[in-house]
Design a protein around this motif. Sequence first.
Motif, PDB file in Angstrom:
ATOM      1  N   GLY A   1      -9.647  45.800 -49.291  1.00  0.00           N
ATOM      2  CA  GLY A   1      -9.052  45.206 -48.093  1.00  0.00           C
ATOM      3  C   GLY A   1      -9.302  46.023 -46.840  1.00  0.00           C
ATOM      4  O   GLY A   1      -8.654  45.810 -45.817  1.00  0.00           O
ATOM      5  N   SER A   2     -10.225  46.966 -46.894  1.00  0.00           N
ATOM      6  CA  SER A   2     -10.514  47.826 -45.747  1.00  0.00           C
ATOM      7  C   SER A   2     -11.399  47.093 -44.735  1.00  0.00           C
ATOM      8  O   SER A   2     -11.949  46.026 -45.012  1.00  0.00           O
TER       9      SER A   2
ATOM     10  N   LEU B   1      -7.792  39.648 -29.408  1.00  0.00           N
ATOM     11  CA  LEU B   1      -7.133  38.711 -30.324  1.00  0.00           C
ATOM     12  C   LEU B   1      -8.152  37.917 -31.134  1.00  0.00           C
ATOM     13  O   LEU B   1      -7.945  37.645 -32.320  1.00  0.00           O
ATOM     14  N   GLN B   2      -9.250  37.568 -30.506  1.00  0.00           N
ATOM     15  CA  GLN B   2     -10.305  36.838 -31.209  1.00  0.00           C
ATOM     16  C   GLN B   2     -10.917  37.699 -32.311  1.00  0.00           C
ATOM     17  O   GLN B   2     -11.151  37.233 -33.436  1.00  0.00           O
TER      18      GLN B   2
ATOM     19  N   MET C   1      -9.006  39.057 -39.848  1.00  0.00           N
ATOM     20  CA  MET C   1      -8.022  38.514 -40.786  1.00  0.00           C
ATOM     21  C   MET C   1      -8.580  37.322 -41.554  1.00  0.00           C
ATOM     22  O   MET C   1      -8.178  37.062 -42.691  1.00  0.00           O
ATOM     23  N   ALA C   2      -9.501  36.587 -40.943  1.00  0.00           N
ATOM     24  CA  ALA C   2     -10.117  35.441 -41.624  1.00  0.00           C
ATOM     25  C   ALA C   2     -10.960  35.882 -42.810  1.00  0.00           C
ATOM     26  O   ALA C   2     -11.211  35.089 -43.733  1.00  0.00           O
ATOM     27  N   GLU C   3     -11.390  37.133 -42.818  1.00  0.00           N
ATOM     28  CA  GLU C   3     -12.161  37.669 -43.940  1.00  0.00           C
ATOM     29  C   GLU C   3     -11.267  38.077 -45.112  1.00  0.00           C
ATOM     30  O   GLU C   3     -11.764  38.576 -46.119  1.00  0.00           O
TER      31      GLU C   3
ATOM     32  N   ALA D   1       3.195  39.175 -41.261  1.00  0.00           N
ATOM     33  CA  ALA D   1       2.452  40.334 -40.764  1.00  0.00           C
ATOM     34  C   ALA D   1       1.461  39.948 -39.676  1.00  0.00           C
ATOM     35  O   ALA D   1       1.171  40.739 -38.777  1.00  0.00           O
ATOM     36  N   ASP D   2       0.919  38.711 -39.748  1.00  0.00           N
ATOM     37  CA  ASP D   2      -0.072  38.301 -38.748  1.00  0.00           C
ATOM     38  C   ASP D   2       0.538  38.241 -37.352  1.00  0.00           C
ATOM     39  O   ASP D   2      -0.116  38.569 -36.351  1.00  0.00           O
ATOM     40  N   ILE D   3       1.815  37.839 -37.271  1.00  0.00           N
ATOM     41  CA  ILE D   3       2.476  37.781 -35.958  1.00  0.00           C
ATOM     42  C   ILE D   3       2.642  39.186 -35.391  1.00  0.00           C
ATOM     43  O   ILE D   3       2.405  39.430 -34.202  1.00  0.00           O
TER      44      ILE D   3
END
Length: 574
Positions: A242-243, A265-266, A272-274, A346-348
């Motif tokens: 997850g690195s 942010l992009q 995160m999409a990975e 966590a994403d927020i």
Amino acid sequence: MGYQALYRVWRPQKFVDLVGQKMITQTLQNAIMTKQTSHAYLFTGPRGTGKTSAAKIFAKVINCHNQKDGEPCNECATCQAITEGRLNDVIEIDAASNNSVDEIRDIRDKVKYAPTQADYKVYIIDEVHMLSTGAFNALLKTLEEPPSNVVFILATTEPHKIPATIISRTQRFDFKRITNDDLIARMQYILTEKKFEYEERALRVVAKASAGGMRDALSILDQVLSFGNDVVTLENALLVTGSVKHEQLNQYLKLIFAGDTAAALQTLQEVMAEGKDANRLVEDVIDYCRDLLLYQASPNIVEQNSLLDIDENFKTLAEQTDINSLYKAIDILNEQQQNMRFSTHADIYLEVLTVKLTQLTKKVEINAPTELSSASQEEITELKMQVKELKKVVDNLQKNPEQRVAPVKEKKVPVRKKNSTVIDLKKVYPILADATRNDLIKLKDIWPDLMNMLSVTQRAIMNVSKPVAASAKGVIVSFDYDFLFEKADGNTVLKDSLTQGLERLIGQDYKMVFMPKEKWPEIRKKYLTEHQDVSEKDQQSDSKDKEEVEDPQITAAKQFFGENFNQIVKIKED
């Protein structure tokens, strides 16, 4: 037998195989060779650093008749029986599941019996800190004066939970975390022996994720091998752990310190999409900031770190990043990391973290020198003119010391005033007039759901906002930062999204008014003051009206009794 995990197959069988614990292995070997072994040992340290392995090797050495230089032969029947775990005289106990007084009393009763096969009876108690208070008390006397042919080895990851009376009866050895270089060297040796292909950069990622534990490193390596069909690649190691790639970290921080919120942010969204782990991402960013800080202080320290690739992008970012910004960034990252441990969103937190970090410094172009504004250019021009005039004055004074020169008039540079935020009170007061606590509580309860209905960029703006007053048809929202208030107030798409979201959640249309956090107390106080003045005037006018409208009978009585009216007549209301 089926497949065995790497950490089991490659478990150390000699002291020389124990990686990164040279001081401990040397001390134990010398004690064995000089016959100065103790009756009780305490092995402490992080998980996966070799505590239980060292205990088993020690049990083999003191019972091996062919031992040489404090090392077991691993060929005799005793050594092989201990390795396979079938020697009755070497007893392994898991204190996590055998922590009662009865189990320890059973040991105390059996310890007096002589060993049946080996020279020494060895008790290895793992996770000894899990024993109950009664169990520790039952162990005390036996641990202090066991029979001459009995050795106790206690292993734990939390020595602070062990009573001092137990620790004082043992020889304590503190196992330290294994260095990354030692971890990589051991993994290279194992992969070479098994003839597996590997990338060295992948081993660096595995070593970093293992946090100094050999067992963790081999477990992760096992996963990478399984995922990559016995080939260890950097991509597979990053996916398993997850690195995040150093290139991605560099790009993310470059945008952070440039103050480019939207692009940062992009980039975060792409990472995160990975499928990267949020907590691992924050940890990687902290490590990268720490490396930037150390590189500014002493480049040699970072260049000697085998886990980091020092490329031109890293050097450029380190040279052009302000050290104070790095200090503040690390503080914010640490604080947010603590908050994320107990959060299910966590994403927020990551999005809010990104917005906070981009506001550390004003926009600074990293790839080009900073351009001065027109106002700054004017100020510099004025200063240059003044310097030239002062030079002329000095030259004249040097040539003619007695000549008096008129002082140079200082030209005041106009100071630009910050635009003050103006709030439309005509929109605020109607909401405050009908505002209730129940309406505000209802809005606060559904606010997280409303935030989840927004896009990533919209959520990043609104996550530092909250409703502070609400009525049945309107809500006032305050923002922690002025710049985010300005962005939100001028964003009609955002307002439409919020209004539509509230209509879906509650079923009615709401009017929304935005304001900075600093303005809210001032506006609220002003409204309460004005409202109170109006109510007092209304009360005074009511009392005057009552005085003006008097009962006709009372008026007639006053005329009849004259001045003695108040002494003779008492008026009672029905």
